[in-house]
Scaffold this motif. Sequence first.
Motif, PDB file in Angstrom:
ATOM      1  N   VAL A  71      -1.481  15.700  -1.636  1.00 24.15           N
ATOM      2  CA  VAL A  71      -0.373  14.405  -1.895  1.00 24.15           C
ATOM      3  C   VAL A  71      -1.172  13.205  -1.484  1.00 24.15           C
ATOM      4  O   VAL A  71      -1.073  12.351  -2.147  1.00 24.15           O
ATOM      5  N   VAL A  72      -1.622  13.294  -0.194  1.00 21.08           N
ATOM      6  CA  VAL A  72      -2.440  12.064   0.344  1.00 21.08           C
ATOM      7  C   VAL A  72      -3.546  11.676  -0.795  1.00 21.08           C
ATOM      8  O   VAL A  72      -3.635  10.564  -1.145  1.00 21.08           O
ATOM      9  N   GLU A  73      -4.224  12.809  -1.154  1.00 21.01           N
ATOM     10  CA  GLU A  73      -5.445  12.344  -2.018  1.00 21.01           C
ATOM     11  C   GLU A  73      -5.064  11.919  -3.203  1.00 21.01           C
ATOM     12  O   GLU A  73      -5.572  11.043  -3.830  1.00 21.01           O
ATOM     13  N   SER A  74      -3.859  12.211  -3.779  1.00 12.13           N
ATOM     14  CA  SER A  74      -3.484  11.867  -5.051  1.00 12.13           C
ATOM     15  C   SER A  74      -2.975  10.410  -5.114  1.00 12.13           C
ATOM     16  O   SER A  74      -2.821  10.010  -6.106  1.00 12.13           O
ATOM     17  N   ILE A  75      -2.062  10.054  -3.919  1.00 10.38           N
ATOM     18  CA  ILE A  75      -1.610   8.670  -4.031  1.00 10.38           C
ATOM     19  C   ILE A  75      -1.814   7.635  -3.106  1.00 10.38           C
ATOM     20  O   ILE A  75      -1.501   6.527  -3.295  1.00 10.38           O
ATOM     21  N   CYS A  76      -2.413   8.211  -1.994  1.00 16.06           N
ATOM     22  CA  CYS A  76      -2.305   7.159  -0.870  1.00 16.06           C
ATOM     23  C   CYS A  76      -3.686   6.438  -0.855  1.00 16.06           C
ATOM     24  O   CYS A  76      -4.695   6.839  -1.256  1.00 16.06           O
ATOM     25  N   SER A  77      -3.722   5.029  -0.034  1.00 19.89           N
ATOM     26  CA  SER A  77      -4.951   4.461  -0.293  1.00 19.89           C
ATOM     27  C   SER A  77      -5.413   4.684   1.354  1.00 19.89           C
ATOM     28  O   SER A  77      -6.727   4.631   1.476  1.00 19.89           O
ATOM     29  N   ARG A  78      -4.500   4.450   2.273  1.00 19.16           N
ATOM     30  CA  ARG A  78      -4.916   4.921   3.667  1.00 19.16           C
ATOM     31  C   ARG A  78      -4.147   5.896   4.288  1.00 19.16           C
ATOM     32  O   ARG A  78      -3.016   6.333   3.777  1.00 19.16           O
ATOM     33  N   VAL A  79      -4.703   6.610   5.444  1.00 18.07           N
ATOM     34  CA  VAL A  79      -3.760   7.586   6.137  1.00 18.07           C
ATOM     35  C   VAL A  79      -3.970   7.513   7.499  1.00 18.07           C
ATOM     36  O   VAL A  79      -5.154   7.236   8.114  1.00 18.07           O
ATOM     37  N   SER A  90      -9.244   4.624   5.491  1.00 20.12           N
ATOM     38  CA  SER A  90      -9.290   4.687   3.893  1.00 20.12           C
ATOM     39  C   SER A  90      -9.017   6.431   3.675  1.00 20.12           C
ATOM     40  O   SER A  90      -9.537   7.095   4.401  1.00 20.12           O
ATOM     41  N   VAL A  91      -8.424   6.570   2.788  1.00 18.20           N
ATOM     42  CA  VAL A  91      -8.420   8.188   2.388  1.00 18.20           C
ATOM     43  C   VAL A  91      -9.681   8.570   2.258  1.00 18.20           C
ATOM     44  O   VAL A  91     -10.074   9.525   2.531  1.00 18.20           O
ATOM     45  N   GLY A  92     -10.684   7.964   1.577  1.00 17.54           N
ATOM     46  CA  GLY A  92     -11.817   8.168   0.800  1.00 17.54           C
ATOM     47  C   GLY A  92     -12.820   8.609   2.492  1.00 17.54           C
ATOM     48  O   GLY A  92     -13.133   9.731   2.673  1.00 17.54           O
ATOM     49  N   GLU A  93     -12.522   7.733   3.218  1.00 18.43           N
ATOM     50  CA  GLU A  93     -13.440   7.777   4.620  1.00 18.43           C
ATOM     51  C   GLU A  93     -12.802   9.017   5.394  1.00 18.43           C
ATOM     52  O   GLU A  93     -13.839   9.896   5.925  1.00 18.43           O
ATOM     53  N   GLU A 121       0.754  -1.269  -0.125  1.00 20.71           N
ATOM     54  CA  GLU A 121      -0.076   0.080  -0.096  1.00 20.71           C
ATOM     55  C   GLU A 121       0.898   1.332  -0.059  1.00 20.71           C
ATOM     56  O   GLU A 121       2.105   1.537   0.367  1.00 20.71           O
ATOM     57  N   ILE A 122       0.244   2.308  -0.379  1.00 21.85           N
ATOM     58  CA  ILE A 122       0.924   3.814  -0.166  1.00 21.85           C
ATOM     59  C   ILE A 122       0.052   4.280   1.141  1.00 21.85           C
ATOM     60  O   ILE A 122      -1.097   4.721   0.787  1.00 21.85           O
ATOM     61  N   PHE A 123       0.631   4.497   2.014  1.00 24.58           N
ATOM     62  CA  PHE A 123       0.192   4.870   3.226  1.00 24.58           C
ATOM     63  C   PHE A 123       0.672   6.342   3.833  1.00 24.58           C
ATOM     64  O   PHE A 123       1.851   6.681   3.618  1.00 24.58           O
ATOM     65  N   GLY A 124      -0.330   7.381   4.047  1.00 24.21           N
ATOM     66  CA  GLY A 124       0.150   8.553   4.497  1.00 24.21           C
ATOM     67  C   GLY A 124       0.036   8.966   5.992  1.00 24.21           C
ATOM     68  O   GLY A 124      -0.795   8.213   6.383  1.00 24.21           O
ATOM     69  N   ILE A 125       1.028   9.903   6.272  1.00 28.13           N
ATOM     70  CA  ILE A 125       0.813  10.102   7.764  1.00 28.13           C
ATOM     71  C   ILE A 125       0.851  11.612   7.615  1.00 28.13           C
ATOM     72  O   ILE A 125       1.606  12.183   7.064  1.00 28.13           O
ATOM     73  N   ILE A 126      -0.172  12.289   8.258  1.00 31.46           N
ATOM     74  CA  ILE A 126      -0.207  13.731   8.118  1.00 31.46           C
ATOM     75  C   ILE A 126      -0.504  14.213   9.781  1.00 31.46           C
ATOM     76  O   ILE A 126      -0.650  13.271  10.818  1.00 31.46           O
ATOM     77  N   GLY A 127      -0.148  15.546   9.802  1.00 31.42           N
ATOM     78  CA  GLY A 127      -0.448  16.108  11.178  1.00 31.42           C
ATOM     79  C   GLY A 127       0.405  17.342  11.064  1.00 31.42           C
ATOM     80  O   GLY A 127       1.106  17.691  10.179  1.00 31.42           O
ATOM     81  N   LEU A 128       0.102  18.287  12.262  1.00 31.20           N
ATOM     82  CA  LEU A 128       0.642  19.465  12.315  1.00 31.20           C
ATOM     83  C   LEU A 128       2.154  19.548  12.385  1.00 31.20           C
ATOM     84  O   LEU A 128       2.719  18.337  12.981  1.00 31.20           O
ATOM     85  N   SER A 129       2.892  20.637  12.263  1.00 32.27           N
ATOM     86  CA  SER A 129       4.346  20.529  12.468  1.00 32.27           C
ATOM     87  C   SER A 129       4.566  20.477  14.024  1.00 32.27           C
ATOM     88  O   SER A 129       4.001  20.820  14.957  1.00 32.27           O
TER      89      SER A 129
END
Length: 328
Positions: A203-211, A224-227, A32-40
């Motif tokens: 970036v997450v929207e365009s390539i990740c499946s989960r985040v 999932s990025v959708g959810e 999978e391509i997994f995204g991790i997001i968060g504030l600085s």
Amino acid sequence: MIELRGVVKTFKTKAGPIEALKDVNLKIEDGEIFGIIGLSGAGKSTLVRCVNLLERPDAGEILIDGEDLTGFGNKKLREIRRNIGMIFQSFNLLEQRNVFDNVKFPLEISGVKKAEAEKKVNDLIELVGLKGRERSYPSQLSGGQKQRVAIARALATDPKYLLCDEATSALDPTTTGSILELLKDINRKFGVTIVVITHEMRVVESICSRVAVLSDGEIAECGSVGEVFYNPESAIARELILPNLVKAINENPYEYKLRVTFNGAALKESIISLIAVRLGISVKVLYSDEKTVNGRTFGQILLAVPDGAAAEKIKALCEGENLTVKEV
Ligand SMILES: Nc1ncnc2c1ncn2[C@@H]1O[C@H](COP(=O)(O)OP(=O)(O)OP(=O)(O)O)[C@@H](O)[C@H]1O
Ligand SMILES: [Mg+2]
């Protein structure tokens, strides 16, 4: 599979301890391509550095394909790190070496024979679209080209995992797009599992499946990025993903506000006219947006409604149309 269990990391500083990771539990599946997001400051870089044990957690387990790295010595770790490539915002290339020799570097370290290494380097340079630039030095390359070199170098040891820490943050939107396409390609062609750390939602929207959304050293939300992008549950995810919605909620002093989320673009226009025609209620649209994630359109509207009775009627109507509606 990468699995983090109860990972804790505290930095001791003169000003006192900083709990960068509090209790992180996460599973990243193969392929999978997994995204991790968060504030600085949320702990994203610390988290990703714990995955290959560049940073040693104070507690918890880091399991790579079921093996807990925290028990391993340096020799075994070096071996395992060959399986985990990493790229950074700042590219981290060797300035004194040209493109070819930068990509070859990890192969020299692992003692691969010259002819074999050179073939591999040529293949990788071709893969990342830098054929003809083998003899250029990093200072002669654009940011996007430097990141291509870094990607080729990270792939030299045929890793199963690729960790990307803000890999596109220094790049303009077009260049970002081309690097993301390259990462997607690498994931598809070689099945490399990719972990993408970023503060850029697109970036997450365009390539990740989960985040996963990291907040103050903890996972606030994961799915999932959708959810997650369509219906963020946690306050921090909403703030990151839908900052304008949060602003619209906070800045509009109406007593009755409804947030209607929809799945499929056509519904947005029709729900407002349905409310007007069927219920004879006129509403004010305070905010509206839509996003297309993995080919599906998700979105929401924030409505100001006149009173509590109207809010109840609109809720019933929306539910009848299979729309999710919440008072905010
Ligand atoms: N080596 C260190 N020594 C002391 N504190 C550290 C160290 N590394 C990170 N921290 C602290 O740990 C917290 C998390 O840092 P981290 O770099 O993981 O955040 P981040 O989510 O990657 O942020 P950014 O988006 O700005 O890169 C921060 O408060 C940071 O100051
Ligand atoms: Mg960081």
